[in-house]
Design a protein around this motif. Sequence first.
Motif, short mmCIF file in Angstrom:
data_model
loop_
_atom_site.label_atom_id
_atom_site.label_comp_id
_atom_site.label_asym_id
_atom_site.label_seq_id
_atom_site.Cartn_x
_atom_site.Cartn_y
_atom_site.Cartn_z
N ARG A 23 -60.75 4.93 -13.78
CA ARG A 23 -60.12 3.73 -13.22
C ARG A 23 -60.50 3.52 -11.77
NH1 ARG A 23 -54.96 4.28 -15.65
NH2 ARG A 23 -54.08 5.00 -13.70
N ALA A 44 -62.29 0.42 -9.89
CA ALA A 44 -61.80 -0.21 -8.65
C ALA A 44 -62.94 -0.36 -7.66
CB ALA A 44 -60.67 0.61 -8.07
N GLU A 50 -64.95 -3.43 -5.13
CA GLU A 50 -64.90 -3.26 -3.67
C GLU A 50 -66.18 -3.81 -3.06
OE1 GLU A 50 -64.78 0.84 -2.82
OE2 GLU A 50 -62.76 1.11 -3.67
N ALA A 61 -59.69 -4.82 -10.77
CA ALA A 61 -60.72 -3.81 -10.94
C ALA A 61 -61.50 -4.16 -12.20
CB ALA A 61 -60.09 -2.43 -11.09
N LEU A 81 -54.52 -4.10 -9.51
CA LEU A 81 -55.11 -2.76 -9.42
C LEU A 81 -54.05 -1.67 -9.30
CD1 LEU A 81 -57.65 -1.09 -9.10
CD2 LEU A 81 -57.70 -1.73 -6.71
N ASP A 82 -53.03 -1.94 -8.48
CA ASP A 82 -52.04 -0.89 -8.20
C ASP A 82 -51.03 -0.73 -9.32
OD1 ASP A 82 -51.17 -3.39 -7.73
OD2 ASP A 82 -50.18 -2.98 -5.83
N LEU A 137 -55.26 2.81 -3.79
CA LEU A 137 -56.65 2.59 -4.12
C LEU A 137 -57.28 1.49 -3.26
CD1 LEU A 137 -56.32 2.90 -7.97
CD2 LEU A 137 -57.48 4.49 -6.44
N THR A 138 -56.47 0.84 -2.41
CA THR A 138 -57.03 -0.23 -1.61
C THR A 138 -57.97 0.35 -0.57
OG1 THR A 138 -54.93 -1.33 -1.86
CG2 THR A 138 -56.45 -2.24 -0.24
#
Lengths: 668, 327
Positions: free
Chosen positions: A514, A518, A522, A541, A578-579, A660-661
């Motif tokens: 995962r 993500a 980016e 993602a 995403l989160d 994950l940011t």
Amino acid sequence: MAEPAIFFEEVNERQGVFHRRAILMGGFAGLGIAALGSRLAYLQLLETQRYEKLATSNQFNFKLVPAPRGVIVDRNGAILAANRPNFRLLVVKDKEFDTEATLQTLANFVPLDDRRQQRLLREINSAPRRAPVSVMEDMSWEQFSAINVRSAEMPNVTADMGEVRVYPHGGAFAHVIGYVAKVNQEDIEPTGPNADPIMFHPGFRIGKQGIEKALDLQLRGRPGAKKVEVDARGREVRHDEAGDIAAVPGKEVQLTLDVDIQNRALEVFGGESGGAVLMDCRTGDILCMMSAPSFDANRFVRGLTGAEYRALANYERKPLLDKCLSGTYPPGSTFKTMTALAALEAGINPALTVNCGGGMNFGGRYFRCHKKGGHGPQNMQDAIKNSCDVYFYSVAVRIGPDRIAKVAREFGFGQTFDIGIPGQKKGIVPSTEWVRKNRPKDPKWHAGESLSYGIGQGMLTANCLQLAVMTARLANGKKALNPRLIKSIGGKELPSGAAVPDLPFSQEHLNYVRAGMAAVTEAGGTAFRASQLGLGDILMAGKTGTAQVYTYKAGGHRGKGGPWRLRDHGLFVAFAPLDAPRYALAVIVQHGMGGSTAAAPRAREIMRVALLKDPELRARIEKPMPMPEFQPDPELDSVPDEPLFAEPDNLPTPASGAPLTPPGRGPA
Amino acid sequence: MIRFTLCVALMIGLALIDIRVWFAVAYPVYVIGLLLLVAVELVGDTRLGAQRWLSIGSFSFQPSEVMKLGIVLALARYYHGASAKRARLSWWLLVPAGMIALPVLLVAHQPDLGTAMLILMTGAAIVVLAGLSWKIIAAGIAAFVAIVPPFVMFVMHDYQRQRVLTFLDPESDPSGSGYHILQSMIALGSGGLLGKGYGLGSQSQLNFLPEKQTDFIFATLAEEFGFVGCVSLLVLYAAAIFMALRTAYLSHSHFGRLATAGVTATFTLYLLINGAMVMGLAPVVGVPMPLLSYGGTVMLTVMIGFGLVQSARVHRYAEVTKGSGLL
């Protein structure tokens, strides 16, 4: 007078014989009449009930009335398929009337050219006794009333009001919902659920595709009956309303689809060909399942002309094919998520790097990476982010096909799902066992085949729904959830797809893959630019895929133009936010040339609608900026006329600290 | 109704005619009937596949109806002059046999099997009443029984054979050839004891019953007036037959006796054949119910027949000799 004695004797003899025999004749007559009387007594006194029943069944006739077909609604109750009134013109065969002349008369009121008259004449003559044939549908009110006024002169003509199916969204749901159409010979089986007299009703339509076909019996309801007194020719003499049997309307079917998401999906595809499936990754509900280009299902209800049908059937982009379920495509690089997970499960350390120099030699062949100069040293996360082919070539060779196949199967490849509609294609999940069974001429797995397998090419094929399921299973953490399309039938909720066991993979490994997805969206990832949602801190993602359709040497064109049918497929699978993943999406743009250029921008649009429609997420998107901690400033306190805040307080600010940011994305 | 009134007037008029006049015109009527039958063979109209009708201007009629009366008169006239011995057993019997056979064959050729049978049976009844030997009667019946099956199979037209076969098993084709009999029986049976009431019979009012005013009128009546109505009607018919036979019994002249009995036989045969057909006991043949069925020619024939019977009644004491007569 010569021999009077003989004469009289003679006369007397004749008279005597006559008298005796006349009495005999009277006796016979009496016997005959008595026989008639006893026959009458038998028929009228002993058998009365039987004949009364027969007389009643002669006199009264139950005319079937189709039940209103159940409506189909989306998850919020928006109508996807309903019924509207329809003025019909029906003609029935009648010995006393010349059908040909009737049709010519009718041509004065409604458009009926000679060819159509000929066709109708044949149809009417071959129809079963007393079964009316529809001559015209959807008459205007003027046409309807004009014919009704004259109906007394034409007892073989009926102008009545029926119901016709209508699909207010035209093509957006054509593949999922299907359509209804006239019953044809194949639909009428001598036994089974379709052995129903309603099939012969001229107003009856049967489900031909998708939900309309799969749930036909539930949607159909139970036909009612009109009790009418008929004469020997079957003409209606009187309507006995007290004897009517009410129709039981068809059940309402609620789908999990969302009308806005579905419409947006069709819209963003424009003229492109492909499919998009969006799922709720907590429940498995399919919110969008759209195949493009589509067709107007309403035309099928009315009946297509030959030219219309040929135009649809012969179009290169195959509007009649459901590309979500029935079309299978190589998943391309979107499958690298599976290869990566298989590698992790096989014990490969994700931190180990493989050096990508733009390709690798294997078995005497050179396998190219999509990046000419190569990616340099790549660990697993880099390889997913950059979609490095060389990394996955080498990993796939190391772990072999069966490990990859096992992971792929767990994620839904190579299977169909019980979503209630037919037409799903399984696709192919190759393995050593698969080649042994299905390739008798060459039953051995070649190590070179593992390389293409690792990047989602080769024999591997999947449909769009499978890709969406894969993404949803990756996104939701651990659940092996199943898709659900039908939410409820007649108010009875169907089981959700979430009640399933966990995937047999470690949470750590799933998280790792995962995280790789993500990284794709980016800065620097393959889909960075095309995947920005513009919804504040809600991020998407995903994984791009560009699936080769044809060997490049033979004329395929990676990322370039060329004949449409030889161009690469563009794929994108994604989930958001995403989160806290909620929606998973798979988009295939057939011959769209690039995952990041053709599929990802479309995915972004579809995902945005889904996110904005989710009330929780909407609240999060619209949430006011958190108030900065108030710190009394003695200097400012001394200047009371200055504004307290430098900015308006409704500017959206993403929540800080999402794990994950990546840096540089949040507020600096 | 107008027709009926006219016919009643005609009947009364005919009743006043002296029996000797009937006696005198007997042979001429028969010969005219024969000529008409030959004419119909040559120039008759074909309706519904059978050549039965003869048109004179706008008036058209079936000559076979004339023959129904003609055969009665002619046979009565013949036997009036024949001795008992001749009538019982002699070569002279070939004369009445020929008198019967000629019209029967002509009518059967039209083809109108029902009327042919009727003429044959009427003729046979008179021959028997006139004193035919029992031996010949027995032989005749035996011959008739023997000849029917091959006749049905090989000589009949297809539609005729179909009617007979249908009669044997009416439910084999309820919507096709068995339709008439079945619908008629439904009408009868559903009438029950008291019937559905005048104008309320569903079978007849909704046209399920074919020929509801002509050949199948008895079924219409049975449906609407029930068993009680039907039996009353049969009793009335029986009374009419009884009174006609009594007239024959009382008649002093042999001609009067035989003519009256012949008319009675025709009438009885009409009644029994039509009744049996309507009740599903006989195949469908075009024999109407006397006095009830709608249709001009038949009513005329029956009324003329009754005129003859009443004339015989009125003039029962008249002496009829070969030489005597008004003509």
